[in-house]
Design a protein around this motif. Structure first.
Motif, PDB file in Angstrom:
ATOM      1  N   TYR A   1      61.525  82.907  27.753  1.00 48.50           N
ATOM      2  CA  TYR A   1      61.702  82.304  29.081  1.00 48.50           C
ATOM      3  C   TYR A   1      62.571  83.182  29.972  1.00 48.50           C
ATOM      4  O   TYR A   1      62.425  83.166  31.199  1.00 48.50           O
TER       5      TYR A   1
ATOM      6  N   PHE B   1      57.120  77.761  33.925  1.00 49.08           N
ATOM      7  CA  PHE B   1      58.208  76.818  34.216  1.00 49.08           C
ATOM      8  C   PHE B   1      57.641  75.603  34.954  1.00 49.08           C
ATOM      9  O   PHE B   1      57.851  75.443  36.165  1.00 49.08           O
TER      10      PHE B   1
ATOM     11  N   SER C   1      61.257  75.411  31.102  1.00 46.98           N
ATOM     12  CA  SER C   1      60.202  76.321  30.646  1.00 46.98           C
ATOM     13  C   SER C   1      59.141  75.613  29.816  1.00 46.98           C
ATOM     14  O   SER C   1      59.332  74.501  29.317  1.00 46.98           O
TER      15      SER C   1
ATOM     16  N   LEU D   1      54.265  80.600  26.356  1.00 46.36           N
ATOM     17  CA  LEU D   1      54.845  81.817  26.927  1.00 46.36           C
ATOM     18  C   LEU D   1      54.337  83.060  26.198  1.00 46.36           C
ATOM     19  O   LEU D   1      54.142  84.114  26.810  1.00 46.36           O
TER      20      LEU D   1
ATOM     21  N   VAL E   1      66.375  78.116  33.074  1.00 44.45           N
ATOM     22  CA  VAL E   1      65.250  78.802  32.441  1.00 44.45           C
ATOM     23  C   VAL E   1      64.886  78.159  31.111  1.00 44.45           C
ATOM     24  O   VAL E   1      63.733  78.250  30.667  1.00 44.45           O
TER      25      VAL E   1
END
Length: 333
Positions: free
Chosen positions: A4, A71, A289, A295, A285
């Motif tokens: 993140y 996010f 996230s 991710l 963050v």
């Protein structure tokens, strides 16, 4: 470093690229009413960005998509809380695109004049509102413990954010004027350099006030270095412009934008949207996230697609690198 954190940096890079490229687009749009003396000169200005403006907007789409995927809490709070200003930006960008494509479709004075007005206003409005939006993101907004924005529209029109809007408007106009000087020949090139100097001085004053305000309230040693880099690059751009070295002036005005945006993200981290009601309610963050697996997939996709996009866009700028002037345009339309 967690994924993140990496995606926060990547999103900062995307916004930096967008403001660097779309910044001179907006500036040129504003200059169609400030610098151009007649329709033919406005056509010259529009033609300097004609081959690239739509490609520049890809950076905005990518930044928005990356924020949504990496996010989602940040995206949801941002677009619900900033709904009206972001809607105005979106509508302006839609009308702006239509204006570029429709302006030359009819050989009618009123038709073309109306679309030229549209290009001016739909360049000026986003250039100002992006500064207001990012000013509020850095300053912080009213976010409750449910991570939802509970303020109103007029809460966004605070002095810090409005000053940020003036900074982005003048900075983009300066960036656009330097770009016009780099891409044109003849009298319009000379006048663009002269105008860039005046706008650059105004930009320097406003930017020092805004970035200094940001540094005093949110900054640290690293953001201070970024602020100095932005100020030094802006002064260098003004100096190079006065000497007629347009390539260096444009490069340094770009460095100004890069350093200024970097400073804003440095002062923001590790938050993505600070809460003015309670620091513990801020979006960060980590708590805003997506899952690590999401991710990870995004990182692989970005690693493959990003170089291809950069190569294509670089090729576009290389193909349309030559200067133009009124003598290169026919008298019709």
């Amino acid at each position: 470093m967690e994924l993140y954190d990496v995606w926060f940096i990547l999103i900062a890079v995307l916004w930096t690229g967008y403001f660097f490229l779309e910044g001179f687009d907006f500036g040129v749009g504003v200059l169609t009413k400030v610098l151009a003396r007649d329709r033919k000169e406005r056509r010259v200005l529009i033609n300097t960005i004609g081959p690239v403006w739509d490609g520049n907007e890809v950076w905005l789409l990518t930044a928005g998509g990356a924020t949504f995927a990496a996010f989602p809490e940040w995206y949801a709070t941002l677009f619900s809380g900033f709904y009206l200003p972001l809607l105005l930006i979106l509508l302006a960008l839609i009308v702006r695109g239509v204006a570029f494509e429709y302006r030359h479709k009819r050989d009618d004075d009123r038709w073309q004049t109306n679309w030229e007005h549209a290009i001016f206003w739909t360049s000026l409005l986003p250039a100002f509102l992006w500064g207001v939006a990012f000013g509020n993101i850095v300053r912080g907004v009213a976010i409750d413990q449910e991570k939802e924005y509970v303020g109103g529209f007029f809460d966004l029109l605070n002095p810090y954010a409005l000053l940020g809007g003036l900074v982005t408007l003048t900075l983009f106009t300066f960036h656009g004027a330097v770009f016009v000087a780099l891409k044109t020949v003849g009298d319009i090139r000379v006048r663009a350099r002269k105008l860039a100097t005046g706008v650059g001085v105004v930009t320097a004053v406003l930017a020092v006030l805004w970035l200094g305000w940001t540094q005093l309230e949110k900054g640290d040693a690293v953001s201070f270095v970024a602020m100095l880099a932005a100020a030094g690059a802006l002064l260098g751009a003004i100096a190079m412009n006065q000497q007629g070295r347009e390539g260096w002036a444009f490069a340094l005005s770009g460095v100004t934008i890069v350093a200024a945006v970097a400073m804003l993200f440095l002062t923001l981290f590790p938050n993505v949207m600070p809460s003015t009601l309670n620091e513990e309610w801020s979006l960060t963050v980590s708590n805003a996230s997506s899952t690590p697996y999401t991710l990870k997939i995004m990182t692989w996709c970005a690693g493959i697609a990003t170089p291809l996009v950069l190569l294509y866009q670089s090729w576009t700028y290389w193909v349309f690198r030559k200067r133009i002037g009124t003598q290169h345009l026919a008298d019709v339309h």
